[in-house]
Scaffold this motif. Structure first.
Motif, mmCIF file in Angstrom:
data_model
loop_
_atom_site.group_PDB
_atom_site.id
_atom_site.type_symbol
_atom_site.label_atom_id
_atom_site.label_comp_id
_atom_site.label_asym_id
_atom_site.label_seq_id
_atom_site.Cartn_x
_atom_site.Cartn_y
_atom_site.Cartn_z
ATOM 1 N N ALA A 66 -9.149 4.562 -12.620
ATOM 2 C CA ALA A 66 -7.583 4.486 -13.708
ATOM 3 C C ALA A 66 -7.002 5.423 -14.451
ATOM 4 N N SER A 67 -8.497 6.621 -14.362
ATOM 5 C CA SER A 67 -7.593 8.134 -15.398
ATOM 6 C C SER A 67 -6.434 8.993 -14.287
ATOM 7 N N VAL A 68 -6.605 8.524 -13.130
ATOM 8 C CA VAL A 68 -5.174 9.077 -12.116
ATOM 9 C C VAL A 68 -4.157 8.151 -12.113
ATOM 10 N N THR A 69 -3.996 7.124 -12.049
ATOM 11 C CA THR A 69 -3.083 6.472 -12.401
ATOM 12 C C THR A 69 -2.331 6.439 -12.502
ATOM 13 N N SER A 70 -1.229 6.682 -12.148
ATOM 14 C CA SER A 70 0.360 6.914 -13.059
ATOM 15 C C SER A 70 1.596 6.100 -11.975
ATOM 16 N N ASP A 71 2.755 6.288 -12.470
ATOM 17 C CA ASP A 71 3.416 5.966 -12.074
ATOM 18 C C ASP A 71 4.029 5.972 -10.622
ATOM 19 N N HIS A 72 3.308 7.503 -10.175
ATOM 20 C CA HIS A 72 3.467 8.407 -8.788
ATOM 21 C C HIS A 72 2.800 8.742 -8.295
ATOM 22 N N PRO A 111 1.786 14.510 -8.664
ATOM 23 C CA PRO A 111 2.168 14.093 -8.112
ATOM 24 C C PRO A 111 4.068 13.725 -9.120
ATOM 25 N N GLY A 112 4.852 13.078 -8.442
ATOM 26 C CA GLY A 112 6.218 12.964 -8.907
ATOM 27 C C GLY A 112 6.915 11.541 -8.003
ATOM 28 N N PRO A 113 8.569 11.502 -8.331
ATOM 29 C CA PRO A 113 9.092 10.847 -7.441
ATOM 30 C C PRO A 113 9.463 10.984 -6.784
ATOM 31 N N ASP A 114 9.664 12.271 -5.617
ATOM 32 C CA ASP A 114 8.960 13.080 -4.669
ATOM 33 C C ASP A 114 8.375 13.311 -3.966
ATOM 34 N N ALA A 115 6.887 13.295 -4.643
ATOM 35 C CA ALA A 115 5.688 13.305 -3.738
ATOM 36 C C ALA A 115 4.753 12.693 -4.342
ATOM 37 N N ARG A 116 4.455 11.650 -4.465
ATOM 38 C CA ARG A 116 3.832 9.797 -4.795
ATOM 39 C C ARG A 116 2.366 10.502 -3.903
ATOM 40 N N LEU A 117 1.461 10.285 -4.054
ATOM 41 C CA LEU A 117 -0.064 10.078 -3.949
ATOM 42 C C LEU A 117 -0.432 8.957 -3.892
ATOM 43 N N GLY A 118 -1.286 8.447 -2.684
ATOM 44 C CA GLY A 118 -1.729 7.491 -2.892
ATOM 45 C C GLY A 118 -3.582 7.933 -2.183
ATOM 46 N N VAL A 119 -4.336 7.445 -2.510
ATOM 47 C CA VAL A 119 -5.367 7.784 -2.618
ATOM 48 C C VAL A 119 -6.470 6.995 -2.037
ATOM 49 N N LEU A 120 -7.306 6.130 -1.368
ATOM 50 C CA LEU A 120 -8.506 5.342 -0.891
ATOM 51 C C LEU A 120 -9.778 5.331 -1.254
ATOM 52 N N VAL A 121 -10.256 4.414 -1.574
ATOM 53 C CA VAL A 121 -11.526 4.048 -2.225
ATOM 54 C C VAL A 121 -12.053 3.951 -1.945
ATOM 55 N N ASP A 122 -14.024 4.619 -1.778
ATOM 56 C CA ASP A 122 -15.079 2.909 -1.241
ATOM 57 C C ASP A 122 -15.849 2.928 -2.358
ATOM 58 N N HIS A 123 -16.552 1.834 -1.866
ATOM 59 C CA HIS A 123 -16.481 0.889 -3.070
ATOM 60 C C HIS A 123 -15.865 0.518 -4.533
ATOM 61 N N LEU A 124 -14.433 0.142 -4.638
ATOM 62 C CA LEU A 124 -13.849 0.464 -6.111
ATOM 63 C C LEU A 124 -13.995 -1.244 -6.836
ATOM 64 N N VAL A 125 -14.522 -1.207 -6.719
ATOM 65 C CA VAL A 125 -15.815 -2.433 -7.865
ATOM 66 C C VAL A 125 -15.325 -2.643 -9.470
ATOM 67 N N PRO A 126 -14.893 -3.459 -10.074
ATOM 68 C CA PRO A 126 -14.885 -3.035 -11.756
ATOM 69 C C PRO A 126 -16.187 -3.113 -12.335
ATOM 70 N N GLY A 127 -15.710 -1.944 -13.020
ATOM 71 C CA GLY A 127 -17.341 -1.239 -13.181
ATOM 72 C C GLY A 127 -17.915 -0.166 -13.062
ATOM 73 N N SER A 128 -17.161 0.169 -12.169
ATOM 74 C CA SER A 128 -17.554 1.310 -11.688
ATOM 75 C C SER A 128 -17.607 2.684 -11.907
ATOM 76 N N LYS A 129 -18.385 4.187 -11.102
ATOM 77 C CA LYS A 129 -18.462 5.577 -11.567
ATOM 78 C C LYS A 129 -15.990 4.678 -10.765
ATOM 79 N N GLU A 130 -16.360 4.956 -10.029
ATOM 80 C CA GLU A 130 -15.150 4.973 -9.035
ATOM 81 C C GLU A 130 -14.233 4.307 -10.045
ATOM 82 N N SER A 131 -13.902 3.192 -9.879
ATOM 83 C CA SER A 131 -12.910 2.245 -11.760
ATOM 84 C C SER A 131 -12.313 3.352 -12.089
#
Length: 267
Positions: free
Chosen positions: A177-183, A153-173
């Motif tokens: 968190a590990s892939v979230t960035s400005d883009h 991902p970059g300024p002209d190619a942003r990536l959005g992701v929708l995840v099921d059952h995203l609750v605090p403390g879960s594997k999904e969360s």
């Protein structure tokens, strides 16, 4: 006799004529002075009212060369017929009659599974085509780090992701968190599966049943509701009952709208 002075303005300094376009309901234009972009909902003597995709209204004067239509300067004129409020898309946005799909952006939205993709298309399909946003689906959230790394991902190619059952403390969360960035933005809803994001009243059931831990959720739902053990057919039944955003839970609506805004934001 009245005397008229000749026009001595050099030809190269005279403004070029621009098209005159009737301000018909649903016509999407931009007011260049403010950058406000919206669909015409009302045209009265000397003014036009625009509504953007968030439902915000602005009134502008009908001035010559006052608007942009598909990037070209135009003069809006008052239509000869009575204007009416335009229809809306399934997501609640103002419909744009005759609008052509935009060339796909470099940015993408990923969703977790085919059912998620079909539901997003059902409600937001018209908006996504106008915005030029492509939706793809993951086979599972475990694949997300590799997909994000490959996408870069970059300024002209942003990536959005929708995840099921995203609750605090879960594997999904933790993965999110590990892939979230400005883009790269990862959002989720609290439901075990996208089925739950459809309002029970729209499906004709009192509530979504609780399925014992360790049992396949979709299969358990079918059995609890007395449906045949065919999750594919069950999903098609559920999807057929979704006609607009009103059939979905707000926890999903807000996340999808936020992802669309993220990947389409000017860089």
């Amino acid at each position: 006799m009245r005397q008229y002075s000749p026009d001595l303005t050099p030809p190269w300094k005279k403004p070029k004529p621009v098209p005159e376009v009737p301000a018909a309901p649903g016509l999407v234009v931009e007011e260049p002075g403010t950058g406000f972009c919206g669909a015409v909902i009302r045209c009265e003597a000397g003014t036009v009212t625009l509504e953007d995709r968030f439902g915000k209204h602005r009134v502008f004067p009908l001035e010559p060369r006052g608007f942009l239509l598909e990037g070209q300067v135009v003069t809006l004129t008052r239509p000869s017929f009575t204007t009416v409020r335009p229809t809306r898309t399934a997501s609640g946005s103002v419909a744009v009659p005759g609008a052509r799909a935009r060339v796909a952006r470099a940015g993408r939205i990923y969703v977790e599974g085919r059912h998620d993709a079909e539901l997003v298309e059902r409600v937001w399909g018209d908006d996504l085509r106008i915005e030029g946003v492509v939706v793809e689906y993951l086979e599972g959230v475990d694949d997300l780090p590799a997909i994000v790394a490959d996408f870069s991902p970059g300024p002209d190619a942003r990536l959005g992701v929708l995840v099921d059952h995203l609750v605090p403390g879960s594997k999904e969360s933790r993965i999110a968190a590990s892939v979230t960035s400005d883009h790269a933005l990862v959002l989720g809803h609290p439901y075990i599966d996208i089925w739950e994001a459809v309002k029970p009243s729209s499906v004709g059931i009192p509530s979504w049943p609780r399925v014992p831990h360790g049992q396949d959720w979709k299969t358990g739902v079918c059995r609890a509701l007395g449906w045949p053990d065919n999750t594919g057919a069950a999903w098609q039944h559920i999807l057929s009952r979704v006609h607009s955003y009103r059939d979905l839970q707000p926890e999903l609506l807000g996340r999808v709208e936020e992802l669309i805004d993220f990947v389409t934001a000017p860089h």
